[in-house]
Design a protein around this motif. Structure first.
Motif, PDB file in Angstrom:
ATOM      1  N   THR A 161     -51.922  86.160  14.274  1.00 28.13           N
ATOM      2  CA  THR A 161     -50.626  85.576  14.603  1.00 28.13           C
ATOM      3  C   THR A 161     -49.889  86.418  15.634  1.00 28.13           C
ATOM      4  O   THR A 161     -49.777  87.643  15.489  1.00 28.13           O
ATOM      5  CB  THR A 161     -49.757  85.452  13.336  1.00 28.13           C
ATOM      6  OG1 THR A 161     -50.421  84.605  12.404  1.00 28.13           O
ATOM      7  CG2 THR A 161     -48.399  84.864  13.669  1.00 28.13           C
ATOM      8  N   THR A 162     -49.407  85.749  16.686  1.00 29.20           N
ATOM      9  CA  THR A 162     -48.520  86.401  17.658  1.00 29.20           C
ATOM     10  C   THR A 162     -47.260  85.545  17.793  1.00 29.20           C
ATOM     11  O   THR A 162     -47.316  84.328  17.708  1.00 29.20           O
ATOM     12  CB  THR A 162     -49.192  86.545  19.030  1.00 29.20           C
ATOM     13  OG1 THR A 162     -49.543  85.248  19.532  1.00 29.20           O
ATOM     14  CG2 THR A 162     -50.437  87.414  18.931  1.00 29.20           C
ATOM     15  N   PHE A 163     -46.141  86.243  18.003  1.00 25.53           N
ATOM     16  CA  PHE A 163     -44.838  85.587  18.087  1.00 25.53           C
ATOM     17  C   PHE A 163     -44.129  86.175  19.293  1.00 25.53           C
ATOM     18  O   PHE A 163     -43.907  87.396  19.366  1.00 25.53           O
ATOM     19  CB  PHE A 163     -44.060  85.857  16.796  1.00 25.53           C
ATOM     20  CG  PHE A 163     -42.807  85.049  16.630  1.00 25.53           C
ATOM     21  CD1 PHE A 163     -42.622  83.840  17.279  1.00 25.53           C
ATOM     22  CD2 PHE A 163     -41.792  85.493  15.784  1.00 25.53           C
ATOM     23  CE1 PHE A 163     -41.479  83.094  17.110  1.00 25.53           C
ATOM     24  CE2 PHE A 163     -40.636  84.762  15.603  1.00 25.53           C
ATOM     25  CZ  PHE A 163     -40.482  83.556  16.264  1.00 25.53           C
ATOM     26  N   SER A 164     -43.772  85.341  20.283  1.00 29.40           N
ATOM     27  CA  SER A 164     -43.241  85.900  21.530  1.00 29.40           C
ATOM     28  C   SER A 164     -42.271  84.935  22.183  1.00 29.40           C
ATOM     29  O   SER A 164     -42.274  83.730  21.917  1.00 29.40           O
ATOM     30  CB  SER A 164     -44.386  86.225  22.506  1.00 29.40           C
ATOM     31  OG  SER A 164     -45.145  85.057  22.772  1.00 29.40           O
ATOM     32  N   LYS A 208     -43.992  85.398  31.813  1.00 31.10           N
ATOM     33  CA  LYS A 208     -43.839  86.719  31.198  1.00 31.10           C
ATOM     34  C   LYS A 208     -43.500  86.505  29.728  1.00 31.10           C
ATOM     35  O   LYS A 208     -42.854  85.527  29.362  1.00 31.10           O
ATOM     36  CB  LYS A 208     -42.737  87.520  31.884  1.00 31.10           C
ATOM     37  CG  LYS A 208     -43.040  87.826  33.345  1.00 31.10           C
ATOM     38  CD  LYS A 208     -41.881  88.555  33.993  1.00 31.10           C
ATOM     39  CE  LYS A 208     -42.170  88.817  35.468  1.00 31.10           C
ATOM     40  NZ  LYS A 208     -41.037  89.504  36.144  1.00 31.10           N
ATOM     41  N   ALA A 209     -43.942  87.430  28.905  1.00 29.47           N
ATOM     42  CA  ALA A 209     -43.752  87.280  27.465  1.00 29.47           C
ATOM     43  C   ALA A 209     -43.226  88.568  26.864  1.00 29.47           C
ATOM     44  O   ALA A 209     -43.529  89.663  27.335  1.00 29.47           O
ATOM     45  CB  ALA A 209     -45.073  86.889  26.785  1.00 29.47           C
ATOM     46  N   LYS A 210     -42.426  88.418  25.829  1.00 32.99           N
ATOM     47  CA  LYS A 210     -41.945  89.563  25.065  1.00 32.99           C
ATOM     48  C   LYS A 210     -42.261  89.325  23.604  1.00 32.99           C
ATOM     49  O   LYS A 210     -41.841  88.320  23.012  1.00 32.99           O
ATOM     50  CB  LYS A 210     -40.439  89.761  25.245  1.00 32.99           C
ATOM     51  CG  LYS A 210     -39.911  90.969  24.484  1.00 32.99           C
ATOM     52  CD  LYS A 210     -38.464  91.248  24.792  1.00 32.99           C
ATOM     53  CE  LYS A 210     -37.993  92.495  24.039  1.00 32.99           C
ATOM     54  NZ  LYS A 210     -36.592  92.833  24.368  1.00 32.99           N
ATOM     55  N   ALA A 211     -43.022  90.258  23.012  1.00 34.18           N
ATOM     56  CA  ALA A 211     -43.413  90.114  21.614  1.00 34.18           C
ATOM     57  C   ALA A 211     -42.182  90.245  20.720  1.00 34.18           C
ATOM     58  O   ALA A 211     -41.309  91.084  20.957  1.00 34.18           O
ATOM     59  CB  ALA A 211     -44.456  91.151  21.252  1.00 34.18           C
ATOM     60  N   SER A 260     -34.161  89.990  28.882  1.00 35.38           N
ATOM     61  CA  SER A 260     -34.929  90.568  29.961  1.00 35.38           C
ATOM     62  C   SER A 260     -36.416  90.517  29.688  1.00 35.38           C
ATOM     63  O   SER A 260     -36.883  91.005  28.661  1.00 35.38           O
ATOM     64  CB  SER A 260     -34.486  92.031  30.179  1.00 35.38           C
ATOM     65  OG  SER A 260     -35.308  92.629  31.148  1.00 35.38           O
ATOM     66  N   LEU A 261     -37.170  89.885  30.606  1.00 34.08           N
ATOM     67  CA  LEU A 261     -38.632  89.876  30.515  1.00 34.08           C
ATOM     68  C   LEU A 261     -39.222  90.576  31.723  1.00 34.08           C
ATOM     69  O   LEU A 261     -40.385  90.387  32.081  1.00 34.08           O
ATOM     70  CB  LEU A 261     -39.151  88.427  30.442  1.00 34.08           C
ATOM     71  CG  LEU A 261     -38.801  87.675  29.153  1.00 34.08           C
ATOM     72  CD1 LEU A 261     -39.249  86.228  29.284  1.00 34.08           C
ATOM     73  CD2 LEU A 261     -39.460  88.312  27.964  1.00 34.08           C
ATOM     74  N   THR A 270     -45.599  91.312  31.319  1.00 32.93           N
ATOM     75  CA  THR A 270     -46.509  90.225  31.675  1.00 32.93           C
ATOM     76  C   THR A 270     -47.176  89.691  30.430  1.00 32.93           C
ATOM     77  O   THR A 270     -47.282  90.385  29.421  1.00 32.93           O
ATOM     78  CB  THR A 270     -47.548  90.708  32.674  1.00 32.93           C
ATOM     79  OG1 THR A 270     -48.246  91.812  32.101  1.00 32.93           O
ATOM     80  CG2 THR A 270     -46.899  91.155  33.969  1.00 32.93           C
ATOM     81  N   GLN A 271     -47.658  88.504  30.594  1.00 34.58           N
ATOM     82  CA  GLN A 271     -48.292  87.862  29.437  1.00 34.58           C
ATOM     83  C   GLN A 271     -49.622  88.500  29.149  1.00 34.58           C
ATOM     84  O   GLN A 271     -50.364  88.821  30.059  1.00 34.58           O
ATOM     85  CB  GLN A 271     -48.458  86.377  29.727  1.00 34.58           C
ATOM     86  CG  GLN A 271     -48.997  85.600  28.549  1.00 34.58           C
ATOM     87  CD  GLN A 271     -49.079  84.139  28.843  1.00 34.58           C
ATOM     88  OE1 GLN A 271     -48.818  83.746  29.960  1.00 34.58           O
ATOM     89  NE2 GLN A 271     -49.442  83.361  27.840  1.00 34.58           N
TER      90      GLN A 271
END
Length: 507
Positions: free
Chosen positions: A408-411, A417-420, A501-502, A506-507
């Motif tokens: 499982t990942t949640f972002s 761009k992604a932030k966990a 802010s992202l 990066t993803q």
């Protein structure tokens, strides 16, 4: 001549109209007269029923009290008769002994006289006449069973027709619209101890101010309210306003309604737009499910509709993709039913958008995913989102993404761009969009815990956006911004810095 005819024609027309008015009024009077007769008969029947009930109660009370008097009489009679029987027996024995004693005085033989004297002495010692009480065990007094109905008689003489309750007054300052409930509070203009309950009526409307006769929904009734306030819950606010009115009721009659009030209950309502979703998505009004085969039959139906007016669809499609903001901004705008073909989203962009644009204001909706859903996203996007674009992978869309594939990942995602997000994935996620304030915030819909906030400046109309793969999503709309979310927004806006802010992530 012609002028006179025209004048006479106007007079005839006026007289005819007046005659119609008088005839209508006569019909109204006759109808009212029949109503008076029927209603009088009804209230007389109800009066007879009430008095019969009162007579019945009095007869029952009289019978009960009479039985009490008779029981007391029987008890005292039995006691006195028992005592009388005992005294009669004692007197009879005493008179016999007296006679025997008198005869004994004439005995000449001393020995016989002595024997007789001893017998008389023994019999006197055992005589019942000297052991019985010569006081009645009960008295003949029955005053403890007397009644005084003077107070009740005054009450009966004071009987009169029940007054009709006055109209309550709705206290607008105490009325509250929050958290998808509406609390209505009212008060009586003066104390009325005869009131048994209140009846509240409400209806949804898109008109501000007083209720209108035309284009209105029927009143819905909530009866037998014992208090002076009531909270309606579980509402879907699919209209801009709600009208309310209340009246007081006693045991026999209901009073006049209060002056109605109108409360604003505006909230964003949208459906999922299945006409332009990915082919592998099965879309209903508020539910979308990934189905690699289920969408093709829908596609054939939609293509058939599109072929009937393909030229118009092309124009709509081009206009949709122009990205030109509406010159006149409103809170929400319903998009055309057909924005493009069912290949609006292709490739791996398993996306569906809402059918209502957001161009101003603050709005809130909630999303629940199936427990076994492998991957899903929710957020907003500009109307001109490309057909190969995925939510969060462009600079025209913002979302949070859940991936349950392998691990499982949640972002939070925007502009590829992604932030966990280091927190558990909620069962239900709330989405708050403040278009004018340039803010998109996600919450745990149950606990109202803040998950993530994007801060930006929205330059084009937005559409709610959703992505789902191997599973399904249910969307709840018609929800107002929860009070807890408003509080968190105020608190968050007071903090320095940005949580959106992202940069360089990066993803």
């Amino acid at each position: 001549m012609d002028a006179q005819k025209e004048a006479l024609q106007r007079i005839i027309s006026t007289l005819a109209n007046k005659n119609d008015e008088i005839q209508n009024f006569i019909d109204t009077l006759n109808h009212t007269l029949k109503g008076v007769q029927a209603n009088s008969s009804n209230v007389i029947a109800e009066l007879d029923e009430e008095f019969d009930g009162l007579y019945s109660i009095l007869d029952e009370m009289k019978e009960s009290m009479t039985n009490s008097i008779k029981q007391e009489q029987a008890h005292k009679t039995q006691e006195l008769q028992n005592q009388l029987s005992q005294c009669s027996n004692a007197l009879e024995n005493s008179e016999e002994l007296l006679e025997y004693a008198a005869r004994s005085l004439d005995i000449k033989d001393p020995e016989e006289f002595s024997k007789a004297a001893r017998q008389i002495k023994d019999r006197v010692t055992m005589a019942s006449a000297f052991r019985i009480s010569l006081k009645p065990k009960v008295s003949d007094n029955m005053t403890h069973l007397m009644v005084d109905f003077s107070q009740e008689r005054q009450m009966l003489q004071a009987l009169k027709f029940l007054p009709v309750p006055k109209a309550p007054e709705i206290d607008t300052a105490e009325c509250l619209v929050a958290d998808n409930t509406v609390t209505i509070a009212w008060r009586m203009p003066e104390e009325d101890k005869k009131i048994d309950h209140f009846a509240l009526e409400y209806r949804k409307t898109n008109f501000d101010g007083l209720p209108r006769v035309k284009d209105e929904r029927c009143w819905e009734l909530i009866d037998y309210i014992k208090g002076i306030e009531y909270t309606l819950s579980g509402l879907k606010f699919d209209s801009k306003y709600m009208n309310f009115r209340v009246r007081a009721c006693n045991k026999a009659v209901a009073g006049e309604y209060s002056d109605p009030i109108t409360l604003e209950t505006k909230a964003l309502v949208f459906n999922l737009d299945g006409t332009s979703s990915h082919l592998n998505l099965k879309v209903e009004d508020s539910y979308v499910e990934w189905d690699p085969t289920g969408g093709k039959s829908q596609e054939n139906k939609i293509k058939g509709k599109e072929n009937k007016g393909s030229g118009q669809i092309t124009v709509l499609k081009n206009n949709t993709r122009s990205g030109t903001p509406s010159p006149k901004r409103t809170s929400v705008t319903r998009s055309p039913l057909i924005r493009g073909s069912r290949d609006r989203f292709t490739g791996e962009s398993y996306t569906v958008l809402g059918d209502t644009t957001i161009e101003s204001g603050q709005h809130y909706w909630e999303v629940r995913a199936q427990k076994d859903c492998k991957s899903y996203s929710m957020g907003v996007a500009y109307k001109n989102m490309g057909k190969f674009d995925q939510l969060g992978k462009t600079n025209t869309s913002w979302c949070i993404h859940v991936n349950n594939w392998l691990q499982t990942t949640f972002s939070a995602k925007h502009n590829n761009k992604a932030k966990a997000l280091d927190m558990p994935v909620p069962d239900r996620i709330g989405v708050y969009c403040d278009f004018d304030g340039g803010q998109l915030t996600f919450y745990n819909a149950t606990s109202k815990q803040l998950l993530y906030t994007f801060k930006t400046k929205f330059t084009q109309p937005l559409l709610p956006g959703f992505m789902v793969w191997c599973g399904g999503l249910t969307v709840s709309t018609g929800l107002q911004v929860p009070s807890a979310v408003k509080t968190l927004q105020k608190s968050e806006n007071g903090l320095s810095g940005s949580s959106s802010s992202l940069t360089n992530i990066t993803q």
